[in-house]
Design a protein around this motif. Structure first.
Motif, PDB file in Angstrom:
ATOM      1  N   PRO A   4      13.582  24.532 -25.394  1.00 40.44           N
ATOM      2  CA  PRO A   4      13.082  25.374 -26.506  1.00 40.44           C
ATOM      3  C   PRO A   4      11.981  26.328 -26.045  1.00 40.44           C
ATOM      4  O   PRO A   4      11.909  27.472 -26.500  1.00 40.44           O
ATOM      5  CB  PRO A   4      12.556  24.355 -27.519  1.00 40.44           C
ATOM      6  CG  PRO A   4      12.481  23.052 -26.826  1.00 40.44           C
ATOM      7  CD  PRO A   4      13.389  23.089 -25.658  1.00 40.44           C
ATOM      8  N   ALA A   5      11.114  25.886 -25.070  1.00 44.84           N
ATOM      9  CA  ALA A   5      10.006  26.744 -24.622  1.00 44.84           C
ATOM     10  C   ALA A   5      10.526  27.959 -23.854  1.00 44.84           C
ATOM     11  O   ALA A   5       9.913  29.029 -23.874  1.00 44.84           O
ATOM     12  CB  ALA A   5       9.046  25.945 -23.756  1.00 44.84           C
ATOM     13  N   LEU A   6      11.646  27.798 -23.148  1.00 44.02           N
ATOM     14  CA  LEU A   6      12.193  28.943 -22.401  1.00 44.02           C
ATOM     15  C   LEU A   6      12.832  29.953 -23.339  1.00 44.02           C
ATOM     16  O   LEU A   6      12.928  31.141 -23.025  1.00 44.02           O
ATOM     17  CB  LEU A   6      13.243  28.456 -21.388  1.00 44.02           C
ATOM     18  CG  LEU A   6      12.673  27.884 -20.083  1.00 44.02           C
ATOM     19  CD1 LEU A   6      13.789  27.208 -19.292  1.00 44.02           C
ATOM     20  CD2 LEU A   6      12.028  28.968 -19.253  1.00 44.02           C
ATOM     21  N   GLY A   7      13.239  29.478 -24.520  1.00 39.43           N
ATOM     22  CA  GLY A   7      13.827  30.376 -25.510  1.00 39.43           C
ATOM     23  C   GLY A   7      15.006  31.122 -24.920  1.00 39.43           C
ATOM     24  O   GLY A   7      15.857  30.520 -24.270  1.00 39.43           O
ATOM     25  N   ASP A   8      15.004  32.461 -25.109  1.00 37.19           N
ATOM     26  CA  ASP A   8      16.156  33.222 -24.615  1.00 37.19           C
ATOM     27  C   ASP A   8      15.882  33.824 -23.235  1.00 37.19           C
ATOM     28  O   ASP A   8      16.560  34.722 -22.788  1.00 37.19           O
ATOM     29  CB  ASP A   8      16.562  34.299 -25.624  1.00 37.19           C
ATOM     30  CG  ASP A   8      15.425  35.255 -25.872  1.00 37.19           C
ATOM     31  OD1 ASP A   8      14.345  35.070 -25.255  1.00 37.19           O
ATOM     32  OD2 ASP A   8      15.604  36.193 -26.675  1.00 37.19           O
ATOM     33  N   ARG A   9      14.807  33.319 -22.568  1.00 44.31           N
ATOM     34  CA  ARG A   9      14.499  33.891 -21.262  1.00 44.31           C
ATOM     35  C   ARG A   9      15.391  33.327 -20.162  1.00 44.31           C
ATOM     36  O   ARG A   9      15.449  33.854 -19.066  1.00 44.31           O
ATOM     37  CB  ARG A   9      13.022  33.662 -20.914  1.00 44.31           C
ATOM     38  CG  ARG A   9      12.125  34.606 -21.713  1.00 44.31           C
ATOM     39  CD  ARG A   9      10.703  34.570 -21.248  1.00 44.31           C
ATOM     40  NE  ARG A   9      10.053  33.332 -21.658  1.00 44.31           N
ATOM     41  CZ  ARG A   9       8.795  33.025 -21.350  1.00 44.31           C
ATOM     42  NH1 ARG A   9       8.082  33.859 -20.631  1.00 44.31           N
ATOM     43  NH2 ARG A   9       8.266  31.903 -21.758  1.00 44.31           N
ATOM     44  N   ALA A  10      16.082  32.231 -20.449  1.00 45.02           N
ATOM     45  CA  ALA A  10      17.009  31.666 -19.474  1.00 45.02           C
ATOM     46  C   ALA A  10      18.086  30.863 -20.186  1.00 45.02           C
ATOM     47  O   ALA A  10      17.893  30.409 -21.313  1.00 45.02           O
ATOM     48  CB  ALA A  10      16.258  30.779 -18.496  1.00 45.02           C
ATOM     49  N   GLU A  11      19.206  30.747 -19.475  1.00 43.26           N
ATOM     50  CA  GLU A  11      20.309  29.967 -20.015  1.00 43.26           C
ATOM     51  C   GLU A  11      20.208  28.590 -19.361  1.00 43.26           C
ATOM     52  O   GLU A  11      20.219  28.496 -18.134  1.00 43.26           O
ATOM     53  CB  GLU A  11      21.600  30.682 -19.612  1.00 43.26           C
ATOM     54  CG  GLU A  11      22.826  30.244 -20.341  1.00 43.26           C
ATOM     55  CD  GLU A  11      24.031  30.998 -19.782  1.00 43.26           C
ATOM     56  OE1 GLU A  11      23.955  32.234 -19.604  1.00 43.26           O
ATOM     57  OE2 GLU A  11      25.037  30.320 -19.488  1.00 43.26           O
ATOM     58  N   VAL A  12      20.044  27.566 -20.178  1.00 38.43           N
ATOM     59  CA  VAL A  12      19.737  26.247 -19.608  1.00 38.43           C
ATOM     60  C   VAL A  12      20.957  25.325 -19.643  1.00 38.43           C
ATOM     61  O   VAL A  12      21.671  25.250 -20.640  1.00 38.43           O
ATOM     62  CB  VAL A  12      18.561  25.597 -20.381  1.00 38.43           C
ATOM     63  CG1 VAL A  12      18.184  24.250 -19.760  1.00 38.43           C
ATOM     64  CG2 VAL A  12      17.355  26.532 -20.405  1.00 38.43           C
ATOM     65  N   SER A  13      21.212  24.638 -18.529  1.00 42.23           N
ATOM     66  CA  SER A  13      22.277  23.627 -18.487  1.00 42.23           C
ATOM     67  C   SER A  13      21.650  22.300 -18.054  1.00 42.23           C
ATOM     68  O   SER A  13      20.694  22.286 -17.274  1.00 42.23           O
ATOM     69  CB  SER A  13      23.358  23.981 -17.465  1.00 42.23           C
ATOM     70  OG  SER A  13      23.497  25.365 -17.355  1.00 42.23           O
TER      71      SER A  13
END
Lengths: 299, 387
Positions: free
Chosen positions: B66-75
């Motif tokens: 949630p903290a990265l928001g849309d700054r990265a795509e997380v897997s």
């Protein structure tokens, strides 16, 4: 009248022209002869303002030649100069333009001259696609297209076939008939002899002989006889006093006669040796006069 | 015939020959295309496309999502090893491993590094707050800090930068054009000399008529070339949105042109003079070297300006010196108010230099044209002109 009046030119220590004076009259074809390096090209370049004289004047109609009068000169340099990548027609119009001929007139004249001299070319051919003879014709047209008042042509006949030589000779004669004084240099002395009203022979930058071909012959002296005998021994001439055999071809011998020996005495001697088939004075060819004149060059 | 009429005939031949040359139009088309494409490419890179980084998280690191928001795509990955393998396979750009470590293949991109550190800090701080008994619903509010606001005092900052870049690009374009037409002039002069056309020409016109005709003729052809290029470039630049204010671009362009004309006169004369010193067109490259080098020096000013060294003393000096001022002064004028006396002095010095050059240059040209044999020395050409 085109006049060279005591024109002098040196390149460094080398005196190329030494007070050269000559006159080309209206309507006259003047043959300018001399060995390589005698100063012909330098004299012509000075007349055209390509070089400047160290001393002396070149005058046209009594006044020193200036830029305006020069533009009315027709000049064909010894080393041909045309734009290789341009069509002959375009460059003829360009050169005519530099002499003040309007483009439409220049185009018409270019077509007329191209046809008259039989320059073989396709409509889009650039100069480099033409044979050397055809390029030479284009170069001549470039010197004529503005209908010049004076013609100065450096070796205009070199590299031309006999048909082209005749065509070019006709053109020069036509301009002469219109009253244009023409100065041209050539090593083809038979042509000079055939075409020129007067001839000047230059050596080391100064004229050493000048006049009509007949005058030159007379002044060169006509001390040679040509005699043909039949039924005479091959070396009959050797026994005739007062002569020297210059040449012998078949039955004909050419004899150099010593001064003061009358022709009648030689005729009588010949007749006593065999049957006379030919007896006559041998006129020296211009080539002989030329060799005589340029012999003893200082360099 | 007057001087002007003679120059016109010489110039007309140069223009016609240039306009009919395929090489001329091909070079225009290729340069225009390259410029248009370069603007397109710049826009594309600036936009960045779908540049979101891919990040893998292991175990509790999923809290970063949630903290990265849309700054990265997380897997999410099972364990450190599968996450490392995913990095090696290029599936993700970075993996945040269980022991608060980041694994990357070679280098951690700066932006991504910053985003991950911020996210990690936020998650850590949230944990600490929760440890101090702060209710979970209050945590995000406590952690939210308004970022510092930047206020630009120069309201035109962006415009100035765009103008500077436009002027720099324009100068480079003109530099190329000058180089190409300069070489054409030198080559043309050498060809006329080598093929002895010059003898026929000099029987009809003075050397300076030839020089002036060539300069104006090829200059006019260069102008056509430049207008085509400028139209293509400006349309592309405006089309790709490089300029916020297209009128700025036009103003900068007009100023460049004003300075280009004396610059062109100066260099083309040098090129023509250089061409008259060789006897064969193949030797042209040997004599144009110094002229090319001088032209290169002209590029230093615009490069300094575009790279941000706008208060450099070098740039100020270059904008005053004839030979470099044509390139540096319009760039300087694009980003600062240049004192009128500086503009006047630079222009005056340039005009003076041109007058001297044309005088001395046409003497060298005259002397060089009729001397043959290798490369004629300037001293010999001057001596030849006196003969």
């Amino acid at each position: 009248m085109l006049e060279f009046d005591r024109v002098a030119k040196s390149f460094g220590d080398k005196h190329v022209l030494r007070e050269l004076s000559l006159v080309v009259k209206p309507g006259e074809l003047y043959g300018f002869c001399g060995a390589n390096g005698a100063g012909k090209t330098t004299a012509m370049r000075i007349a055209l303002g390509v070089l400047t004289a160290d001393a002396g004047d070149v005058r046209w109609q009594g006044r020193p030649v200036d830029a305006d009068s020069r533009r009315r000169f027709g000049y064909m340099p010894e080393e041909r100069g045309l734009y290789a990548k341009m069509t002959p027609r375009d460059q003829l119009v360009f050169f005519a333009g530099l002499s003040g001929v309007a483009p439409a007139t220049a185009r018409r004249r270019a077509d007329e001259w191209i046809e008259r001299l039989g320059v073989v070319l396709g409509p889009k051919d650039t100069l480099e696609k033409l044979s050397l003879g055809n390029q030479q014709k284009v170069q001549l047209i470039a010197s004529l297209i503005h209908d010049p008042d004076v013609l100065v042509l450096d070796e205009p006949f070199s590299g031309l076939d006999p048909v082209a030589v005749d065509a070019m000779a006709d053109v020069l004669l036509e301009f002469a008939r219109k009253g244009v004084p023409t100065l041209f240099s050539s090593h083809q002395l038979d042509l000079v002899e055939r075409l020129c009203d007067r001839v000047g022979i230059i050596r080391d930058g100064a004229l050493v002989a000048e006049g009509t071909v007949d005058q030159l012959r007379r002044s060169a002296g006509s001390g040679q006889l040509e005699i043909a005998l039949s039924g005479a021994p091959d070396d009959w001439a050797a026994s005739v006093p007062g002569v020297r055999v210059v040449a012998a071809t078949g039955a004909k011998v050419t004899l150099e006669v010593e001064d003061g020996v009358p022709a009648q005495r030689i005729l009588a001697a010949a007749q006593s040796m065999g049957r006379l088939e030919h007896f006559g004075r041998r006129d020296p060819a211009l080539a002989d006069i030329f060799r005589e004149s340029v012999a003893g060059s200082a360099r | 015939m007057g001087n002007a009429a003679l120059i016109k005939v010489v110039a007309a031949r140069e223009i016609t020959q240039q306009m009919r040359s395929k090489a001329f139009w091909v070079s225009v088309a290729v340069t225009a295309l390259m410029l248009a494409l370069s603007f397109g490419a710049t826009t594309l890179f600036q936009g960045g496309g779908d540049g979101r980084s891919k990040v893998g998280v292991v175990g509790k690191q999923a809290a970063l999502t949630p903290a990265l928001g849309d700054r990265a795509e997380v897997s999410r990955y099972e364990n450190d090893e599968t996450a490392r393998q995913a990095v090696r396979d290029g599936e993700i750009d970075a993996a945040v491993l269980a022991g608060d470590r980041i694994a990357v293949l070679r280098e951690l991109p700066e932006d991504l590094g910053r985003a991950l550190q911020e996210a990690h800090r936020a998650v850590g701080q949230a944990g600490q707050l929760a440890g101090h008994g702060v209710p979970a619903k209050d945590v995000p509010g406590l952690l939210t800090v308004e970022p510092l606001k930047v206020s630009t005092l120069d309201p035109d900052a962006d415009r100035v930068q765009q103008r500077t870049i436009a002027a720099g690009t324009g100068v480079f374009l003109l530099f190329m054009l000058m180089l190409v037409s300069g070489l054409a002039v030198a080559q043309g002069v050498a060809e006329e000399k080598a093929s002895r056309i010059v003898e026929v020409l000099l029987a009809k016109v003075r050397p300076w008529h030839l020089l002036a005709g060539k300069i104006t003729g090829l200059g006019a052809a260069a102008l056509v070339q430049m207008l085509v290029l400028a139209t293509a470039t400006l349309s592309a630049a405006i089309g790709f949105g490089v300029f916020e204010t297209p009128s700025d671009a036009l103003g900068t362009g007009a100023n460049l042109l004003l300075w280009f004309i004396p610059g062109y006169l100066l260099f083309i004369t040098l090129y023509a003079v250089a061409g008259s010193l060789v006897s064969r067109p193949e030797d042209v490259n040997h004599v144009v070297g110094p002229v090319n080098a001088l032209q290169m020096v002209g590029l230093i000013g615009p490069v300094l300006a575009v790279s941000g060294s706008t208060d450099s003393a070098t740039l100020r000096i270059l904008s005053m010196v004839p030979g470099t001022s044509w390139a540096s002064m319009p760039v300087r004028m694009a980003y600062e108010d240049v004192a009128w006396w500086e503009i006047g002095a630079a222009f005056g010095l340039m005009a003076l230099a041109i007058a001297v050059l044309i005088r001395v240059g046409s003497r060298i040209y005259t002397g060089g044209l009729l001397q043959y044999g290798g490369i004629v020395k300037v001293k010999d050409a001057l001596a030849g002109a006196r003969q």
